[in-house]
Enzyme design. Structure first.
Site, PDB file in Angstrom:
ATOM      1  N   GLY A  60       8.831 -17.377 -15.950  1.00  0.00           N
ATOM      2  CA  GLY A  60       8.727 -17.031 -17.373  1.00  0.00           C
ATOM      3  C   GLY A  60       7.667 -17.842 -18.088  1.00  0.00           C
ATOM      4  N   GLY A  99       9.092 -16.180  -9.239  1.00  0.00           N
ATOM      5  CA  GLY A  99       9.997 -16.708  -8.218  1.00  0.00           C
ATOM      6  C   GLY A  99      10.032 -15.858  -6.957  1.00  0.00           C
ATOM      7  N   LYS A 116      10.822  -5.086 -13.279  1.00  0.00           N
ATOM      8  CA  LYS A 116      10.831  -4.665 -14.676  1.00  0.00           C
ATOM      9  C   LYS A 116       9.462  -4.697 -15.324  1.00  0.00           C
ATOM     10  CE  LYS A 116      14.427  -7.223 -16.303  1.00  0.00           C
ATOM     11  NZ  LYS A 116      15.255  -7.613 -17.429  1.00  0.00           N
ATOM     12  N   ARG A 124      11.152 -27.135  -5.679  1.00  0.00           N
ATOM     13  CA  ARG A 124      10.974 -27.710  -7.014  1.00  0.00           C
ATOM     14  C   ARG A 124      11.128 -29.225  -7.015  1.00  0.00           C
ATOM     15  NH1 ARG A 124      13.621 -23.023 -10.889  1.00  0.00           N
ATOM     16  NH2 ARG A 124      11.652 -21.937 -11.192  1.00  0.00           N
TER      17      ARG A 124
HETATM   18  P1  ADP Z   1       8.962 -12.183  -9.597  1.00  0.00           P
HETATM   19  O1  ADP Z   1      10.188 -13.070  -9.505  1.00  0.00           O
HETATM   20  O2  ADP Z   1       7.979 -12.471  -8.508  1.00  0.00           O
HETATM   21  O3  ADP Z   1       8.354 -12.211 -10.971  1.00  0.00           O
HETATM   22  P2  ADP Z   1      10.555  -9.837 -10.179  1.00  0.00           P
HETATM   23  O4  ADP Z   1      11.734 -10.706 -10.435  1.00  0.00           O
HETATM   24  O5  ADP Z   1       9.933  -9.140 -11.324  1.00  0.00           O
HETATM   25  O6  ADP Z   1       9.444 -10.668  -9.361  1.00  0.00           O
HETATM   26  O7  ADP Z   1      10.974  -8.671  -9.156  1.00  0.00           O
HETATM   27  C1  ADP Z   1      11.443  -8.927  -7.856  1.00  0.00           C
HETATM   28  C2  ADP Z   1      12.447  -7.911  -7.410  1.00  0.00           C
HETATM   29  O8  ADP Z   1      11.944  -6.599  -7.526  1.00  0.00           O
HETATM   30  C3  ADP Z   1      12.794  -8.095  -5.953  1.00  0.00           C
HETATM   31  O9  ADP Z   1      14.158  -8.451  -5.869  1.00  0.00           O
HETATM   32  C4  ADP Z   1      12.545  -6.726  -5.319  1.00  0.00           C
HETATM   33  O10 ADP Z   1      13.559  -6.323  -4.427  1.00  0.00           O
HETATM   34  C5  ADP Z   1      12.535  -5.821  -6.513  1.00  0.00           C
HETATM   35  N1  ADP Z   1      11.764  -4.600  -6.257  1.00  0.00           N
HETATM   36  C6  ADP Z   1      10.446  -4.502  -6.071  1.00  0.00           C
HETATM   37  N2  ADP Z   1      10.107  -3.227  -5.820  1.00  0.00           N
HETATM   38  C7  ADP Z   1      11.234  -2.499  -5.841  1.00  0.00           C
HETATM   39  C8  ADP Z   1      11.529  -1.106  -5.676  1.00  0.00           C
HETATM   40  N3  ADP Z   1      10.556  -0.234  -5.424  1.00  0.00           N
HETATM   41  N4  ADP Z   1      12.808  -0.715  -5.799  1.00  0.00           N
HETATM   42  C9  ADP Z   1      13.774  -1.611  -6.071  1.00  0.00           C
HETATM   43  N5  ADP Z   1      13.565  -2.926  -6.227  1.00  0.00           N
HETATM   44  C10 ADP Z   1      12.308  -3.368  -6.123  1.00  0.00           C
HETATM   45 MG    MG Z   2      12.255 -12.722 -10.140  1.00  0.00          MG
END
Ligand code: ADP
Ligand code: MG
Length: 394
Positions: A374, A351, A198, A38
């Site tokens: 976000g 992230g 989520k 960043r």
């Molecule tokens: P981003 O930051 O790219 O938007 P998120 O914060 O929504 O992504 O999600 C990332 C997290 O989701 C990671 O820490 C990963 O370990 C978790 N994750 C992905 N698939 C699974 C799964 N099948 N079971 C548990 N955790 C998961």
């Molecule tokens: Mg994340």
């Protein structure tokens, strides 16, 4: 692109003091900057201003302190920034106040004064007018380059922008350009890959892209909310209960949508969320009791990779599995490699997706890696970002 705001290149900044809001919310470890992505992303605007004869008063938040917290001082960021810029960076003793104002006034053109962590002041998140006014006293002009914080109406992103002549920084401009292009005018077919933990955080984007995209590929723990909604057994998989109804709604909408919604067809299972856990491939998606889905399987990865290869535009947000655990990283690696190799335009946000790309050494193989999680989701959903709206001139 129609825009109501002006960019920093049009700002009359020579010989002026410019308050720059950057997003220097970096991870720290042992009192040092652990990842300077960043900070690097903020350099072009800072350099442009310094080389053009401005004095830069820089402000950012760092983490979420509730009041003064020496552990979250900007000192480590000041030294890393000085190293990257090859110029001295002074650290202010506070965010605002008489002493800070005197230091700002004493900052010569071509130099940087970094204010303390904006979250040390309660007025930051409250968007308090008095705090915003105290910030405005530190400079003649305001430049917002903090895309990652632009979805928050805080004093450093919104309040102060209404008190000083405001401009968009180079990073903010590029983020808006890249993301609005994907949203409003993508090269087709548009393939959206969504994963992560989520559904609820990404439901707005899902709903929007059901109208806009040609294909949506779902992976990550998110798929289990969909499977639960379809009455498919999920075993011990991570299921966001609040996401199940949302997923059911998305499935219903997908029926009447032109957009094709793809869910995994095979999974990698583990007994627990740990690298050393027992592991097996499930050719199907009915997860037995005592097992949890921790990654998409190779058939799914191959299908997704093919869709990505055929895309005119790929938008990827969220890992396909628990990629932090090497035995469950293959799905995310496969998607990351497909995105890196794609002929179409490739945009990655989030992230953890960015961290995954970096971990696989592919971060420089995509067309745009958004610095805002976000903020990028809200922009893609079609929401107005308060930090951008506040720069608009009538
Ligand atoms: P981003 O930051 O790219 O938007 P998120 O914060 O929504 O992504 O999600 C990332 C997290 O989701 C990671 O820490 C990963 O370990 C978790 N994750 C992905 N698939 C699974 C799964 N099948 N079971 C548990 N955790 C998961
Ligand atoms: Mg994340």
């Amino acid at each position: 692109m129609s825009q109501g705001w002006a960019g920093v290149c049009d700002a009359p900044f020579e010989g002026r003091r410019v308050l720059v809001r950057a997003d220097l919310n970096v991870p720290l470890a042992n009192g040092e900057v652990a990842d300077d992505t960043r900070i690097c992303a903020a350099l072009p605007t800072i350099r442009l201003l310094l080389e053009g004869g401005a004095a830069v008063v820089l402000v950012t938040h760092l983490d979420r302190p509730k009041g003064w917290d020496p552990e979250l001082s900007m000192a480590p960021v000041a030294s890393r920034l000085a190293g990257l810029l090859g110029a001295p960076v002074e650290l202010a003793p506070a965010v605002v106040g008489d002493e800070v104002r005197a230091r700002a006034e004493a900052t010569p053109p071509g130099s940087v004064l970094l204010l303390e962590n904006s979250r040390f002041e309660a007025g930051e998140t409250a968007n308090d007018p008095e705090f915003a006014a105290a910030l405005a006293e530190l400079a003649d002009l305001y430049v917002n380059d903090a895309f990652g914080a632009a979805h928050r109406a805080h004093a450093t992103t919104e309040g102060v922008a209404r008190l000083l002549p405001g401009y968009a920084g180079l990073l903010l401009e590029r983020e808006l350009e890249e993301l609005t292009h994907v949203r409003d005018n993508p090269e087709r077919p548009l393939v959206v890959v969504l994963g992560g933990a989520k559904v609820s955080g990404k439901i707005g984007v899902l709903a929007r892209f059901l109208e806009l995209a040609d294909r949506i590929l779902i992976g990550g723990a998110m798929c289990f909310s969909f499977f639960r909604a379809q009455g498919i057994a999920t075993g011990d998989s991570l299921v966001e209960e609040a996401g199940v109804d949302l997923a059911r709604d998305v499935l219903a909408r997908a029926e009447s949508s032109e957009c094709e919604l793809l869910l995994p067809v095979d999974l990698i299972l583990g007994r627990s969320f740990a690298a050393a856990t027992e592991r097996r491939h499930l050719d199907g998606v009915e997860v037995p009791d005592g097992w949890m889905g921790l990654d998409v399987g190779p058939r799914t990865t191959a299908t997704y990779a093919e869709a990505i290869a055929e895309a005119g535009t790929v938008l990827w947000n969220g890992p396909m599995g628990a990629f932090e655990l090497e035995p469950f990283a293959a799905g995310t690696r496969g998607v990351a490699e497909a995105v890196a190799a794609a002929q179409g335009k490739t945009i990655v946000g989030g992230g953890d997706s960015a961290a995954a790309l970096a971990a696989f050494g592919l971060a420089d193989q995509v067309d745009w890696l958004s610095t805002g999680g976000g903020a990028s989701l809200e922009l893609l959903e079609g929401k107005e970002l308060p930090g951008v709206a506040a720069l608009a001139r009538p």
